[in-house]
Design a protein around this motif. Structure first.
Motif, PDB file in Angstrom:
ATOM      1  N   ALA A   1       8.075 -39.797 -12.162  1.00  0.00           N
ATOM      2  CA  ALA A   1       8.173 -39.521 -13.588  1.00  0.00           C
ATOM      3  C   ALA A   1       8.562 -40.789 -14.334  1.00  0.00           C
ATOM      4  O   ALA A   1       9.332 -41.611 -13.832  1.00  0.00           O
ATOM      5  CB  ALA A   1       9.205 -38.429 -13.841  1.00  0.00           C
ATOM      6  N   PRO A   2       8.040 -40.980 -15.540  1.00  0.00           N
ATOM      7  CA  PRO A   2       8.380 -42.165 -16.336  1.00  0.00           C
ATOM      8  C   PRO A   2       9.874 -42.264 -16.601  1.00  0.00           C
ATOM      9  O   PRO A   2      10.602 -41.270 -16.540  1.00  0.00           O
ATOM     10  CB  PRO A   2       7.602 -41.951 -17.632  1.00  0.00           C
ATOM     11  CG  PRO A   2       6.510 -41.003 -17.279  1.00  0.00           C
ATOM     12  CD  PRO A   2       7.064 -40.113 -16.210  1.00  0.00           C
ATOM     13  N   GLN A   3      10.337 -43.459 -16.906  1.00  0.00           N
ATOM     14  CA  GLN A   3      11.761 -43.687 -17.144  1.00  0.00           C
ATOM     15  C   GLN A   3      12.303 -42.800 -18.257  1.00  0.00           C
ATOM     16  O   GLN A   3      13.431 -42.313 -18.177  1.00  0.00           O
ATOM     17  CB  GLN A   3      11.989 -45.167 -17.478  1.00  0.00           C
ATOM     18  CG  GLN A   3      11.871 -46.093 -16.288  1.00  0.00           C
ATOM     19  CD  GLN A   3      12.927 -45.830 -15.235  1.00  0.00           C
ATOM     20  OE1 GLN A   3      14.098 -45.605 -15.563  1.00  0.00           O
ATOM     21  NE2 GLN A   3      12.523 -45.845 -13.981  1.00  0.00           N
ATOM     22  N   ALA A   4      11.511 -42.578 -19.306  1.00  0.00           N
ATOM     23  CA  ALA A   4      11.985 -41.746 -20.414  1.00  0.00           C
ATOM     24  C   ALA A   4      12.285 -40.324 -19.950  1.00  0.00           C
ATOM     25  O   ALA A   4      13.263 -39.702 -20.383  1.00  0.00           O
ATOM     26  CB  ALA A   4      10.949 -41.724 -21.536  1.00  0.00           C
ATOM     27  N   ALA A   5      11.453 -39.811 -19.051  1.00  0.00           N
ATOM     28  CA  ALA A   5      11.677 -38.459 -18.534  1.00  0.00           C
ATOM     29  C   ALA A   5      12.878 -38.439 -17.600  1.00  0.00           C
ATOM     30  O   ALA A   5      13.702 -37.509 -17.651  1.00  0.00           O
ATOM     31  CB  ALA A   5      10.431 -37.971 -17.807  1.00  0.00           C
ATOM     32  N   GLN A   6      13.001 -39.448 -16.755  1.00  0.00           N
ATOM     33  CA  GLN A   6      14.156 -39.508 -15.858  1.00  0.00           C
ATOM     34  C   GLN A   6      15.448 -39.626 -16.652  1.00  0.00           C
ATOM     35  O   GLN A   6      16.460 -38.980 -16.321  1.00  0.00           O
ATOM     36  CB  GLN A   6      14.005 -40.679 -14.906  1.00  0.00           C
ATOM     37  CG  GLN A   6      12.842 -40.550 -13.936  1.00  0.00           C
ATOM     38  CD  GLN A   6      12.792 -41.692 -12.948  1.00  0.00           C
ATOM     39  OE1 GLN A   6      13.788 -42.020 -12.322  1.00  0.00           O
ATOM     40  NE2 GLN A   6      11.629 -42.319 -12.813  1.00  0.00           N
ATOM     41  N   ARG A   7      15.423 -40.421 -17.700  1.00  0.00           N
ATOM     42  CA  ARG A   7      16.609 -40.616 -18.519  1.00  0.00           C
ATOM     43  C   ARG A   7      17.022 -39.309 -19.203  1.00  0.00           C
ATOM     44  O   ARG A   7      18.214 -38.945 -19.198  1.00  0.00           O
ATOM     45  CB  ARG A   7      16.347 -41.712 -19.557  1.00  0.00           C
ATOM     46  CG  ARG A   7      17.574 -42.086 -20.383  1.00  0.00           C
ATOM     47  CD  ARG A   7      17.351 -43.382 -21.143  1.00  0.00           C
ATOM     48  NE  ARG A   7      16.148 -43.341 -21.978  1.00  0.00           N
ATOM     49  CZ  ARG A   7      15.041 -44.041 -21.716  1.00  0.00           C
ATOM     50  NH1 ARG A   7      14.961 -44.822 -20.644  1.00  0.00           N
ATOM     51  NH2 ARG A   7      13.997 -43.968 -22.517  1.00  0.00           N
ATOM     52  N   LEU A   8      16.061 -38.581 -19.766  1.00  0.00           N
ATOM     53  CA  LEU A   8      16.392 -37.326 -20.441  1.00  0.00           C
ATOM     54  C   LEU A   8      16.897 -36.290 -19.439  1.00  0.00           C
ATOM     55  O   LEU A   8      17.842 -35.538 -19.736  1.00  0.00           O
ATOM     56  CB  LEU A   8      15.178 -36.793 -21.200  1.00  0.00           C
ATOM     57  CG  LEU A   8      15.395 -35.488 -21.984  1.00  0.00           C
ATOM     58  CD1 LEU A   8      16.555 -35.619 -22.967  1.00  0.00           C
ATOM     59  CD2 LEU A   8      14.119 -35.090 -22.725  1.00  0.00           C
ATOM     60  N   ALA A   9      16.289 -36.247 -18.253  1.00  0.00           N
ATOM     61  CA  ALA A   9      16.750 -35.298 -17.232  1.00  0.00           C
ATOM     62  C   ALA A   9      18.204 -35.563 -16.850  1.00  0.00           C
ATOM     63  O   ALA A   9      18.972 -34.628 -16.590  1.00  0.00           O
ATOM     64  CB  ALA A   9      15.857 -35.371 -16.000  1.00  0.00           C
ATOM     65  N   LYS A  10      18.604 -36.833 -16.835  1.00  0.00           N
ATOM     66  CA  LYS A  10      19.992 -37.178 -16.503  1.00  0.00           C
ATOM     67  C   LYS A  10      20.935 -36.895 -17.673  1.00  0.00           C
ATOM     68  O   LYS A  10      22.092 -36.509 -17.467  1.00  0.00           O
ATOM     69  CB  LYS A  10      20.072 -38.646 -16.103  1.00  0.00           C
ATOM     70  CG  LYS A  10      19.386 -38.984 -14.792  1.00  0.00           C
ATOM     71  CD  LYS A  10      20.090 -38.333 -13.616  1.00  0.00           C
ATOM     72  CE  LYS A  10      19.337 -38.561 -12.313  1.00  0.00           C
ATOM     73  NZ  LYS A  10      19.268 -39.971 -11.934  1.00  0.00           N
ATOM     74  N   GLN A  11      20.456 -37.079 -18.897  1.00  0.00           N
ATOM     75  CA  GLN A  11      21.328 -36.922 -20.067  1.00  0.00           C
ATOM     76  C   GLN A  11      21.488 -35.462 -20.480  1.00  0.00           C
ATOM     77  O   GLN A  11      22.565 -35.047 -20.925  1.00  0.00           O
ATOM     78  CB  GLN A  11      20.771 -37.725 -21.239  1.00  0.00           C
ATOM     79  CG  GLN A  11      20.825 -39.232 -21.042  1.00  0.00           C
ATOM     80  CD  GLN A  11      20.112 -39.982 -22.149  1.00  0.00           C
ATOM     81  OE1 GLN A  11      19.396 -39.397 -22.972  1.00  0.00           O
ATOM     82  NE2 GLN A  11      20.300 -41.308 -22.172  1.00  0.00           N
ATOM     83  N   ALA A  12      20.434 -34.672 -20.345  1.00  0.00           N
ATOM     84  CA  ALA A  12      20.487 -33.265 -20.734  1.00  0.00           C
ATOM     85  C   ALA A  12      21.304 -32.463 -19.721  1.00  0.00           C
ATOM     86  O   ALA A  12      21.484 -32.885 -18.577  1.00  0.00           O
ATOM     87  CB  ALA A  12      19.072 -32.699 -20.815  1.00  0.00           C
ATOM     88  N   ILE A  13      21.795 -31.309 -20.141  1.00  0.00           N
ATOM     89  CA  ILE A  13      22.411 -30.374 -19.203  1.00  0.00           C
ATOM     90  C   ILE A  13      21.301 -29.464 -18.684  1.00  0.00           C
ATOM     91  O   ILE A  13      20.719 -28.684 -19.437  1.00  0.00           O
ATOM     92  CB  ILE A  13      23.516 -29.550 -19.870  1.00  0.00           C
ATOM     93  CG1 ILE A  13      24.638 -30.462 -20.363  1.00  0.00           C
ATOM     94  CG2 ILE A  13      24.074 -28.519 -18.884  1.00  0.00           C
ATOM     95  CD1 ILE A  13      25.764 -29.731 -21.060  1.00  0.00           C
ATOM     96  N   ILE A  14      20.985 -29.591 -17.405  1.00  0.00           N
ATOM     97  CA  ILE A  14      19.951 -28.759 -16.798  1.00  0.00           C
ATOM     98  C   ILE A  14      20.616 -27.568 -16.130  1.00  0.00           C
ATOM     99  O   ILE A  14      21.516 -27.730 -15.297  1.00  0.00           O
ATOM    100  CB  ILE A  14      19.112 -29.552 -15.780  1.00  0.00           C
ATOM    101  CG1 ILE A  14      18.390 -30.717 -16.476  1.00  0.00           C
ATOM    102  CG2 ILE A  14      18.099 -28.630 -15.096  1.00  0.00           C
ATOM    103  CD1 ILE A  14      17.518 -31.550 -15.549  1.00  0.00           C
ATOM    104  N   VAL A  15      20.161 -26.379 -16.506  1.00  0.00           N
ATOM    105  CA  VAL A  15      20.667 -25.130 -15.946  1.00  0.00           C
ATOM    106  C   VAL A  15      19.495 -24.398 -15.301  1.00  0.00           C
ATOM    107  O   VAL A  15      18.523 -24.059 -15.971  1.00  0.00           O
ATOM    108  CB  VAL A  15      21.292 -24.230 -17.037  1.00  0.00           C
ATOM    109  CG1 VAL A  15      21.838 -22.944 -16.412  1.00  0.00           C
ATOM    110  CG2 VAL A  15      22.382 -24.973 -17.799  1.00  0.00           C
ATOM    111  N   ASP A  16      19.598 -24.169 -14.018  1.00  0.00           N
ATOM    112  CA  ASP A  16      18.580 -23.406 -13.284  1.00  0.00           C
ATOM    113  C   ASP A  16      19.217 -22.091 -12.865  1.00  0.00           C
ATOM    114  O   ASP A  16      20.201 -22.075 -12.123  1.00  0.00           O
ATOM    115  CB  ASP A  16      18.130 -24.208 -12.053  1.00  0.00           C
ATOM    116  CG  ASP A  16      16.927 -23.593 -11.351  1.00  0.00           C
ATOM    117  OD1 ASP A  16      16.841 -22.346 -11.287  1.00  0.00           O
ATOM    118  OD2 ASP A  16      16.081 -24.351 -10.843  1.00  0.00           O
ATOM    119  N   THR A  17      18.656 -20.991 -13.350  1.00  0.00           N
ATOM    120  CA  THR A  17      19.322 -19.699 -13.164  1.00  0.00           C
ATOM    121  C   THR A  17      18.965 -18.974 -11.877  1.00  0.00           C
ATOM    122  O   THR A  17      19.424 -17.854 -11.662  1.00  0.00           O
ATOM    123  CB  THR A  17      19.021 -18.753 -14.350  1.00  0.00           C
ATOM    124  OG1 THR A  17      17.624 -18.771 -14.637  1.00  0.00           O
ATOM    125  CG2 THR A  17      19.809 -19.145 -15.575  1.00  0.00           C
TER     126      THR A  17
END
Length: 397
Positions: free
Chosen positions: A20-36
């Motif tokens: 994945a591009p750096q922008a996507a990797q960066r957002l994935a790290k910065q956002a709170i990811i919740v997998d239910t």
């Protein structure tokens, strides 16, 4: 990677296996990811593995979660209809909860239990992955309403009211013949008690009438913890209909899109529906044989006969993105999230979304389809945390 190349990779469902591009990797790290919905507890009981390190046979572990940016991973406390029937569901559920607690106690720097969204920011410090509990199938409640609070006190924060067969609470989507045509009288009490405690009501897996009654009865929003849209799989009741999705959203709830091939591929969904109905017919026939004093047929033989006639299907990241697109257009950006089903579908997952390391691929796909980063943050976890907070705030009313 230029956007045009990224779009080409996405159209091939990541068959190029591009990072994945750096922008996507960066957002994935910065956002709170919740997998239910992650079925790690079932795997822990099958064969223990310390998930603080990379485990090649698991789709969720700490290393993959950190690589993918996953912050909040709901551990599925799953029990089967067979365990409901033989009376072992309560014991199995408690053993699974013990396993998650043991994982946290063994590795407190990597994991923490989460019982309230208010604690997420504090507990995430140091890079911990947070593990709230979701009970998949209300079977462990038995017929004792007090067990709702018992499991709430043990950390369970949602209950999927039924699974692949009707139970004491509600009907399953998989069964052609319905037992309750809605909720049972006990099921109505269960929903009211969950509301009182601030526990999320989950309508995934439910028959349509049961889901609609649960939504209408609940005084707070409900969730669908791992439900794709039936629009893509006509006749597959396990996936959420437009009517029910709109009802969930109208009450402020959220639909969590899964990554499993069986939910997003029309052919795989048809196979899954056929399997559950054939197995239910097989079980009914066995019950009749036993009532007549005759030996039952071999369940393992049924499974062995089924498998070669129904080989595994494949699915793509693009199909998951299509699900999200459809949901956003149907009910709005504030009512869509993710519930992968990692470790729960025997590896039959969309290409490019095969472990907890792969959320950046989803982010990249959403960015390529024109979603603003703020809206991607909502899908990744913001919506679920908002709804969970509203349900918690409604407790006791």
């Amino acid at each position: 990677m230029r956007l045009s190349l990224l779009a080409a990779c996405l159209s091939l469902a990541f068959t190029c296996h591009a990072q994945a591009p750096q922008a996507a990797q960066r957002l994935a790290k910065q956002a709170i990811i919740v997998d239910t919905h992650i079925d790690a507890p079932t795997r822990l009981l099958e064969h223990w593995a310390d998930l603080d390190r990379a485990q090649p046979d698991r789709e969720f572990d700490y290393a993959k979660a950190r690589r993918g940016g996953l912050d909040v991973a709901f551990m599925s406390i799953y029990t089967s209809p067979a365990q409901d029937a033989d009376g072992s569901a309560w014991q199995v559920a408690n053993t699974m909860i013990d396993a998650v607690q043991a994982l946290v106690q063994r590795h407190p720097d990597q994991f923490a239990l989460l019982t309230s969204p208010r604690d997420a920011a504090r507990l995430r410090q140091g890079g911990r992955v947070l593990l709230p509990l979701g009970m998949e199938n209300g079977a462990p409640l038995g017929d004792d309403l007090g067990n709702v609070k018992f499991f709430f006190d043990r950390g369970v924060r949602y209950i999927t009211l039924a699974h692949s067969a009707a139970n004491r609470i509600a009907d399953s989507s998989y069964a052609a013949d319905k037992t309750w045509n809605g909720l049972s009288p006990f099921g109505r009490q269960v929903v009211a008690e969950m509301n009182r405690l601030g526990m999320m009501v989950d309508v995934s897996h439910l028959g349509d009438a049961s889901a609609l009654e649960a939504i209408q009865l609940s005084k707070v929003p409900v969730i669908a913890s791992h439900s794709a849209f039936r629009h893509f799989t006509p006749g597959f009741e396990r996936n959420i209909s437009d009517e029910i999705a709109k009802a969930v959203a109208a009450r402020g709830g959220v639909i969590q899109v899964p990554f499993g091939t069986g939910f997003i591929s029309p052919d795989a969904a048809a196979d899954m529906q056929a399997f559950f109905r054939a197995r239910q017919a097989f079980n009914q026939h066995n019950a009749e044989l036993q009532a007549q004093g005759k030996p039952p047929l071999d369940r393992a033989a049924f499974d062995r006969d089924w498998a070669p006639k129904h080989p595994p299907r494949t699915s793509t990241l693009a199909q998951v993105l299509d699900q999200i697109d459809y949901g956003v257009k149907l009910v709005g950006i504030d009512h869509i999230g993710i519930g992968s089903d990692f470790d729960g579908v025997d590896g039959e997952l969309a290409e490019g979304l095969t472990s907890a390391a792969d959320y950046p691929n989803l982010v990249a796909g959403l960015q390529a389809r024109g979603y603003a980063d703020a809206d991607i943050r909502k899908i990744l976890g913001g919506n679920l945390l908002r709804v969970w907070g509203e349900i918690e705030a409604g407790a006791g009313h």
